[in-house]
Scaffold this active site. Structure first.
Site, PDB file in Angstrom:
ATOM      1  N   LYS A 102       0.835  -1.210   0.000  1.00  0.00           N
ATOM      2  CA  LYS A 102       0.000   0.000   0.000  1.00  0.00           C
ATOM      3  C   LYS A 102       0.877   1.270   0.000  1.00  0.00           C
ATOM      4  CE  LYS A 102      -2.204  -0.972   3.889  1.00  0.00           C
ATOM      5  NZ  LYS A 102      -1.615  -2.265   4.330  1.00  0.00           N
ATOM      6  N   ARG A 114      -9.235   0.859   9.392  1.00  0.00           N
ATOM      7  CA  ARG A 114      -8.903  -0.527   9.712  1.00  0.00           C
ATOM      8  C   ARG A 114     -10.014  -1.209  10.496  1.00  0.00           C
ATOM      9  NH1 ARG A 114      -2.931   0.358   9.446  1.00  0.00           N
ATOM     10  NH2 ARG A 114      -1.818  -1.566   9.833  1.00  0.00           N
ATOM     11  N   ARG A 172      11.849  -6.748   4.916  1.00  0.00           N
ATOM     12  CA  ARG A 172      11.691  -5.377   5.411  1.00  0.00           C
ATOM     13  C   ARG A 172      12.269  -5.244   6.825  1.00  0.00           C
ATOM     14  NH1 ARG A 172       5.899  -2.403   5.069  1.00  0.00           N
ATOM     15  NH2 ARG A 172       5.460  -3.370   7.069  1.00  0.00           N
ATOM     16  N   ARG A 219      11.975  -2.351  11.658  1.00  0.00           N
ATOM     17  CA  ARG A 219      10.748  -1.974  12.379  1.00  0.00           C
ATOM     18  C   ARG A 219      10.379  -3.060  13.366  1.00  0.00           C
ATOM     19  NH1 ARG A 219       5.936  -0.115   8.439  1.00  0.00           N
ATOM     20  NH2 ARG A 219       4.731  -1.064  10.116  1.00  0.00           N
ATOM     21  N   ARG A 243      -0.441  -8.649  13.717  1.00  0.00           N
ATOM     22  CA  ARG A 243      -0.954  -7.648  12.768  1.00  0.00           C
ATOM     23  C   ARG A 243      -1.840  -8.306  11.713  1.00  0.00           C
ATOM     24  NH1 ARG A 243       4.274  -5.170  10.585  1.00  0.00           N
ATOM     25  NH2 ARG A 243       3.000  -3.557   9.629  1.00  0.00           N
TER      26      ARG A 243
HETATM   27  P1  AMP Z   1       1.045   0.356   9.426  1.00  0.00           P
HETATM   28  O1  AMP Z   1       2.341   1.029   9.114  1.00  0.00           O
HETATM   29  O2  AMP Z   1      -0.114   0.920   8.652  1.00  0.00           O
HETATM   30  O3  AMP Z   1       1.131  -1.151   9.293  1.00  0.00           O
HETATM   31  O4  AMP Z   1       0.712   0.668  10.958  1.00  0.00           O
HETATM   32  C1  AMP Z   1       1.611   0.315  11.989  1.00  0.00           C
HETATM   33  C2  AMP Z   1       0.850   0.178  13.297  1.00  0.00           C
HETATM   34  O5  AMP Z   1       0.232   1.428  13.631  1.00  0.00           O
HETATM   35  C3  AMP Z   1      -0.293  -0.816  13.289  1.00  0.00           C
HETATM   36  O6  AMP Z   1       0.143  -2.144  13.519  1.00  0.00           O
HETATM   37  C4  AMP Z   1      -1.152  -0.287  14.437  1.00  0.00           C
HETATM   38  O7  AMP Z   1      -0.580  -0.562  15.695  1.00  0.00           O
HETATM   39  C5  AMP Z   1      -1.037   1.214  14.206  1.00  0.00           C
HETATM   40  N1  AMP Z   1      -2.076   1.700  13.261  1.00  0.00           N
HETATM   41  C6  AMP Z   1      -1.849   2.276  12.050  1.00  0.00           C
HETATM   42  N2  AMP Z   1      -3.001   2.624  11.446  1.00  0.00           N
HETATM   43  C7  AMP Z   1      -3.987   2.244  12.301  1.00  0.00           C
HETATM   44  C8  AMP Z   1      -5.409   2.317  12.246  1.00  0.00           C
HETATM   45  N3  AMP Z   1      -6.056   2.829  11.177  1.00  0.00           N
HETATM   46  N4  AMP Z   1      -6.110   1.821  13.314  1.00  0.00           N
HETATM   47  C9  AMP Z   1      -5.488   1.312  14.393  1.00  0.00           C
HETATM   48  N5  AMP Z   1      -4.158   1.201  14.488  1.00  0.00           N
HETATM   49  C10 AMP Z   1      -3.385   1.670  13.462  1.00  0.00           C
END
Ligand code: AMP
Length: 188
Positions: free
Chosen positions: A13, A88, A127, A133, A144
Site C-alpha cells: 500500500k 482498519r 523489510r 521496524r 498484525r
Molecule cells: P502500518 O504502518 O499501517 O502497518 O501501521 C503500523 C501500526 O500502527 C499498526 O500495527 C497499528 O498498531 C497502528 N495503526 C496504524 N493505522 C492504524 C489504524 N487505522 N487503526 C489502528 N491502528 C493503526
C-alpha cells in the site's frame, strides 16, 4: 478524488501510495506513518501508542480518527487523499464517511491489493532486515495479520455494498500493480 488502498500489512500500500503522490499530486494519509512520527517526536501520543504498535495490535479508533480529521483540509487543495492503512475497523470507516460527508466529499474508490498472506512473510522478513521496524518481527507480524483478518477484512463487504471496491493482484510486480491501479482510476 479520494482513494483507499486496502490490504494486509506489507501488501504494498505504501509503495503504491507514494507513486500516486508523485504522479497525481495527491496527499498520502498513512496513520502508521503519523503514529511512527508521533513516537519519534517523543510526544504524549507517541508514548501512549508505542507498546501497542510494537505488539502489532491496533491503537484506538478515537486516536486514528482524530489524526485523519486534522489532515483532511490539506487534501482538498491537492488532488485528493490516498488513505493508506486507514480505515482498519468498521467504526473507522463509518467515521471517515461522516467526516467526508460533512465536507461535501466522499470516498471514490477502494482498491484492494489482493495478496497471499503466507507469501507476505518473506516480504516482511526482508523489510525487517532492511528497516528494523519492531512490529515487522515474525511474532508481531502474526498479530498484525490476525488484526487484519478479524477487524479489517470485514470492511470489504462494507465497501462492496457501496459499489466502490476494486480488486487488484497485489502479488504482481510493482509496475504491474501500478498499471492496474491506473486502469481502475481511469474507469472512474
Ligand atoms: P502500518 O504502518 O499501517 O502497518 O501501521 C503500523 C501500526 O500502527 C499498526 O500495527 C497499528 O498498531 C497502528 N495503526 C496504524 N493505522 C492504524 C489504524 N487505522 N487503526 C489502528 N491502528 C493503526
Amino acid at each position: 478524488m479520494n482513494l483507499i488502498l486496502f490490504g494486509p500489512p506489507a501488501a504494498g500500500k505504501g509503495t503504491q501510495a507514494k507513486r500516486l503522490v508523485d504522479k497525481r499530486g495527491m496527499v498520502q494519509l498513512s496513520t502508521g506513518d503519523m503514529l511512527r512520527a508521533a513516537r519519534s517526536s517523543g510526544s504524549e501520543l507517541g508514548k501512549r501508542v508505542s507498546g501497542i504498535m510494537d505488539r502489532g495490535e491496533l491503537v484506538s479508533d478515537e486516536i486514528v480518527i482524530a489524526l485523519i480529521e486534522e489532515r483532511l483540509p490539506e487534501t482538498e487543495s491537492a488532488g485528493g487523499a490516498i488513505f493508506d492503512g486507514f480505515p482498519r475497523t468498521v467504526a473507522q470507516a463509518e467515521a471517515l464517511d461522516r467526516l467526508l460527508d460533512g465536507r461535501g466529499a466522499k470516498i471514490d474508490l477502494v482498491i484492494r491489493l489482493k495478496v497471499d498472506p503466507e507469501a507476505l512473510l518473506g516480504r516482511i522478513a526482508a523489510r525487517f532486515a532492511a528497516e528494523g521496524r519492531a512490529d515487522d518481527n515474525p511474532e508481531a507480524y502474526k498479530v498484525r495479520l490476525d488484526a487484519y483478518m478479524t477487524q479489517t477484512a470485514p470492511l470489504l463487504p462494507y465497501y462492496e455494498g457501496q459499489g466502490k471496491l476494486v480488486e487488484v493482484d497485489g502479488m504482481a510486480d510493482i509496475e504491474a500493480v501500478a498499471a492496474s491501479i491506473d486502469a481502475a482510476l481511469a474507469r472512474l
